[in-house]
Write an enzyme that holds these catalytic residues in place. Structure first.
Site, PDB file in Angstrom:
ATOM      1  N   GLY A  37      12.663  28.508   9.569  1.00 57.78           N
ATOM      2  CA  GLY A  37      14.444  29.429   9.652  1.00 57.78           C
ATOM      3  C   GLY A  37      14.910  29.524   7.776  1.00 57.78           C
ATOM      4  N   GLY A  40      15.175  26.485   6.110  1.00 61.87           N
ATOM      5  CA  GLY A  40      14.377  25.414   6.313  1.00 61.87           C
ATOM      6  C   GLY A  40      13.170  25.030   7.027  1.00 61.87           C
ATOM      7  CE  LYS A  55      17.229  23.849   8.573  1.00 62.30           C
ATOM      8  NZ  LYS A  55      18.214  25.003   9.155  1.00 62.30           N
ATOM      9  CG  ASP A 146      23.610  33.819  12.159  1.00 62.21           C
ATOM     10  OD1 ASP A 146      23.347  35.289  13.280  1.00 62.21           O
ATOM     11  OD2 ASP A 146      22.278  33.526  11.774  1.00 62.21           O
TER      12      ASP A 146
END
Lengths: 324, 249
Positions: A37, A40, A55, A146
């Site tokens: 993304g 990361g 992540k 989001d």
């Protein structure tokens, strides 16, 4: 100067690589890449307790912010909203600090691929599930921000929509920092970028629109009715059109209010939908209900008559006994 | 330094690079940084003409680096989101710089946030996020209106309205001012005086006649002068305003 962390951007872990945290010394083995993304890369990794999602961030600040959000999610009690946070640590390779965090691995499929394989009815199920989750999140004082198909996942069976990437979550009243134009009401000129429940409800409606229009579409220069028309012209969205339209124009104060209207809309649809069976059963049960009530009224009258007759008979006996 | 009272000051330069007139823009950006003003740069590429922009790209990166800011190269179609992202990143970077210098005072020389254990980082970051949300912000937007930019100005205008929507959702107070270079008579001309909202931008760029020169350096100099003027005026009025210096970088 942010020491060395900019190098982390170029950093790629290979399958089989072992990562040991600098602070907590937990060990993870990289299995594969789950996704990449803006902030990361997420890897599938093996920990002694099982599979986890790991992540690795490009920058320390954004990773810390995401960890903060995940911690807040853990405080929203009752249901598990986002993936749960397991560990936060640094990996050090050649003197470069690579910040990472570990969360629960959600095994599922994307909303799009699920909808390709299943019937349309599932859309209303996920719509309702999403609204229930949003209600809990909003009550806790947060807005997802989001919200888009990329950031949700369908897990199960039993099938359930889950939030995957919670990085854009913002406290109510603050400004939305991460958004995707198609799902952002500011882009469509239909509201501000202040984090409030109606911001998420707009995005939630746009997820529905996106399912109907998988290729999405761009904003036209003139007219605010573009979205309304898109909803009107989609057979897939027809059953939900009144609720989606209200959601797009910010007419719901809460996710709960929207959910209730959606529920009653879905319920009401049963009377007019061409599905014959549903129609007849509902209609006949109504008639029965009416009959029942009429029967009740008659029963009361009959009881009164019986009682009256009884008193009359008693009175006659009384008169008869007096005259003896 | 009391961050809560401070104002973040930024120059947002939108250009396709390739300055060809006046002072060195990289030196001007370095000078702005010394005055506590961050210079963020957005380089606009055209899909077709990559060769021409290779030169511009380097300038874009160097100006931002000298100005303690953020740079980003975009295609015209992605401009809106990039403008807000770069502005926010620039703010975060300035705040982070101040926090790092505070950390150095506590933990010793050259301490950075990575020296803290993950649990403590979270608290520091919440402070940084709070500041980003609540601090006042002044953005001076410098738009390259030279010949090669002409076709992109409509998109630039749209993206600036979008920036205003994003930033006005913040709790802090915002002020925007818009300059274009070259101007009609001067090297750099003010198109819009300081205003809290940029929603009345219709056809502001149309009155410019695009000349052959690209005076990026002189434009940055004008921006710096505007900020220092404004600051000295305000100092005379209130006398106590502090502003953030991007030390630590």
């Amino acid at each position: 100067m942010m020491r060395n962390t900019s190098k982390a951007q170029d950093f790629k872990f290979q399958a089989g690589e072992r990562i040991v945290g600098k602070w907590h010394h937990h060990e993870y083995t990289i299995l594969s890449v789950l996704g990449a993304g803006a902030t990361g890369t997420v890897y599938l990794a093996q920990h002694k307790s099982g599979k986890v999602a790991l992540k690795v961030g490009f920058e320390t600040p954004s990773i810390i912010s995401e960890v903060n959000v995940l911690k807040h999610f853990a405080k929203v009690q009752g249901t598990v909203l986002g993936p749960s946070l397991i560990d936060v640590d640094d990996h050090v390779a050649d003197g470069t600090i690579i910040p990472f965090y570990v969360m629960e691995y959600l095994d599922g499929v994307s909303l799009f691929s699920f909808m390709k394989q299943h019937q349309q009815e599932w859309l209303s199920v996920f719509f309702l599930q999403l609204l229930s989750d949003l209600q809990l999140l909003h009550q806790a004082g947060w807005v997802f921000g989001d919200l888009k198909p990329d950031n949700v996942l369908i897990v199960g069976p039993p099938y359930r929509i889950r939030w995957l990437d919670v990085g854009g979550t913002t406290q109510i009243g603050r400004s939305i920092k991460e958004y995707t134009e198609f799902f952002d009401r500011g882009y469509w000129g239909l509201g501000s970028r202040v984090a409030e429940p109606s911001y998420d409800l707009f995005a939630c409606c746009m997820i529905m629109v996106n399912i109907a229009y998988p290729k999405r579409f761009e904003k036209l220069k003139a007219g605010n009715d573009q979205l309304k028309e898109a909803v009107m012209h989609s057979p897939l969205l027809a059953p939900y059109a009144p609720v989606i339209k209200k959601g797009l124009y910010g007419n719901y104060a809460s996710a709960e209010a929207m959910k209730q209207e959606l529920l009653s809309l879905l319920h009401k649809k049963k009377h007019v939908m061409p599905q014959q069976q549903a129609k007849t059963t509902v209609a006949s049960s109504r008639i029965q209900h009416k009959k029942q009530s009429r029967h009740n009224k008659r029963g009361v009258a009959f009881e009164l008559l019986l009682l009256g007759t009884f008193f009359l008979v008693v009175y006659f006996f009384y008169l008869w006994s007096q005259s003896m | 330094m009391d961050l809560k009272k401070g104002t973040l000051r930024q120059v947002l330069l939108i250009t396709d690079g390739c300055s060809n007139h006046g002072e060195d823009p990289i030196a001007m950006a370095a000078l702005a940084k010394e005055h506590g003003i961050t210079v963020n740069v957005i380089g606009i590429l055209e899909e077709r003409n990559e060769e021409y922009h290779r030169k511009g790209l380097k300038e874009v990166e160097e100006i931002a680096m000298a100005g303690g800011g953020v740079s980003q190269i975009v295609y015209t179609s992605q401009l809106s989101q990039t403008v807000q992202m770069v502005t926010r990143k620039g703010m975060a970077q300035t705040i982070q710089g101040v926090i790092n210098s505070e950390l150095s005072q506590i933990l010793g020389k050259d301490a950075v946030i990575e020296d803290l254990a993950p649990q403590q980082r979270g608290e520091v970051m919440e402070v940084a996020d709070d500041l980003g949300e609540t601090m006042d912000l002044e953005v001076l937007i410098l738009v390259d209106a030279s010949g090669s930019m002409e076709k992109k100005l409509a998109t630039v205008q749209e993206s600036l309205i979008d920036l205003s929507i994003s930033l006005n959702a913040r709790m802090g107070f915002n002020q925007f001012s818009l300059y274009a270079f070259p101007g009609k008579r001067e090297e750099c001309e003010q198109l819009i005086d300081w205003t809290p909202r940029l929603n009345t931008l219709s056809s502001i760029f149309s009155k410019l006649s695009s000349g052959g020169i690209t005076p990026t350096g002189p434009a940055l100099k004008v921006a710096l002068a505007e900020f220092t003027d404004r600051l000295s005026k305000r100092r005379m009025i209130s006398g106590d305003e502090e502003y953030i210096e991007g030390s630590g970088f």
